[in-house]
Scaffold this active site. Structure first.
Site, short mmCIF file in Angstrom:
data_model
loop_
_atom_site.label_atom_id
_atom_site.label_comp_id
_atom_site.label_asym_id
_atom_site.label_seq_id
_atom_site.Cartn_x
_atom_site.Cartn_y
_atom_site.Cartn_z
N ASP A 55 0.87 -1.16 0.00
CA ASP A 55 0.00 0.00 0.00
C ASP A 55 0.91 1.22 0.00
O ASP A 55 1.72 1.39 0.92
CB ASP A 55 -0.89 -0.02 1.25
N SER A 133 1.72 9.40 -15.16
CA SER A 133 0.98 10.65 -14.98
C SER A 133 -0.33 10.47 -15.76
O SER A 133 -1.03 9.49 -15.58
CB SER A 133 1.78 11.84 -15.49
N TYR A 147 -7.83 15.46 -8.56
CA TYR A 147 -7.09 14.52 -9.42
C TYR A 147 -6.10 15.28 -10.29
O TYR A 147 -4.91 14.94 -10.35
CB TYR A 147 -8.05 13.72 -10.29
N LYS A 151 -1.93 15.26 -10.41
CA LYS A 151 -1.18 14.89 -11.61
C LYS A 151 -0.32 16.05 -12.11
O LYS A 151 0.81 15.84 -12.58
CB LYS A 151 -2.13 14.41 -12.71
#
Length: 272
Positions: A55, A133, A147, A151
């Site tokens: 994880d 990416s 999000y 990125k």
């Protein structure tokens, strides 16, 4: 030792990660597949992959994984940072705890795992760090603030890292997929429904979910896996590899003004 090298792939339980593991095994690499869902990696284990539970938000699991590879193989040649997910929803609606988790998984976990492999790569005076990416690292879409922020941050992180580790013989590569056949779209839609499905942004949420039910121009994970292999096998890899409909999205972002690109996004989601 296998002359092709030793590779660690995160997010290996599905999609791009699993497809990359399979391809690298075919090409003769020693591959360690890491993910939270170990049971989803039994198929690649039967093909010869070493699998491990990892994880990227858990320090112990990452340390144990890296130490195991070094103990068993004596080296790590390639780290493919591929684990990640898309957390979508209106900024006003997304709990800050979820926003932080998006960065923990998509940026900070990746960064920590990179820190853990770098001493071995510097010792070897060689290595490649490949980061998944997205076209979303350069553009933006509806309801994707956290999000896209993660990125965009990954793009900047990777550029700085590339400058730092080049003197040690280590390459840093960014992979920029577009829409890909995977669990990603379903997870993103679930987040939108849960977060903004019954708020002031419900119309946008419905448009998002409808659009992602039948995404156009999706690429097979195998296409991305072949790009990763190309980057690995290149003596002088590109800093970025773009795949699928990401090429069109990035081109449009480059030539259009912000306002024009805004209109394109609204049109794509059929929002007036």
């Amino acid at each position: 030792m296998n002359t092709q090298g030793v590779v660690l792939v995160t997010g290996a339980s599905a999609g791009i990660g699993k497809a990359t593991v399979k391809l690298l095994l075919q090409e003769g690499f020693i591959v360690y597949g890491a993910a939270r869902r170990v049971e989803q990696m039994r198929d690649i284990e039967t093909k010869g992959a070493h699998i491990m539970e990892m994880d990227v938000t858990d320090e112990t699991s990452m340390k144990n994984g890296v130490n195991r590879i070094i103990q068993e193989q004596g080296r790590i040649d390639i780290l493919f940072n591929n684990a990640g997910y898309g957390s979508y929803g209106a900024v006003e609606d997304v709990p800050m705890e979820e926003a932080r988790r998006q960065f923990e998984v998509n940026l900070f976990g990746l960064s920590r795992l990179t820190q853990l492999v770098l001493p071995q790569m510097r010792k070897q005076k060689s290595g490649k760090i490949i980061n998944t990416s997205s076209a979303g690292g350069k553009i933006y879409t509806l309801l994707g603030a956290w999000y896209h922020a993660a990125k965009h941050a990954l793009e900047g992180f990777s550029d700085c890292l590339r400058l730092e580790v080049k003197p040690f013989g280590i390459d840093v590569v960014i992979i920029q997929p577009g829409a890909t056949e995977s669990e990603w779209a379903g997870v993103a839609s679930q987040h939108v429904e849960k977060t903004s499905g019954n708020t002031a942004y419900s119309k946008m949420a419905a448009a998002f979910i409808k659009t992602f039910e039948n995404p156009s121009g999706t690429s097979s994970p195998d296409v991305i896996a072949r790009l990763v292999l190309k980057a690995i096998q290149s003596k002088k890899p590109k800093t970025r590899y773009v795949a699928g409909n990401a090429k069109l999205a990035l081109f449009m972002r480059k030539i259009l003004s912000d306002r024009m690109f805004d209109r394109v996004i609204y049109q794509m989601f059929k929002i007036r």
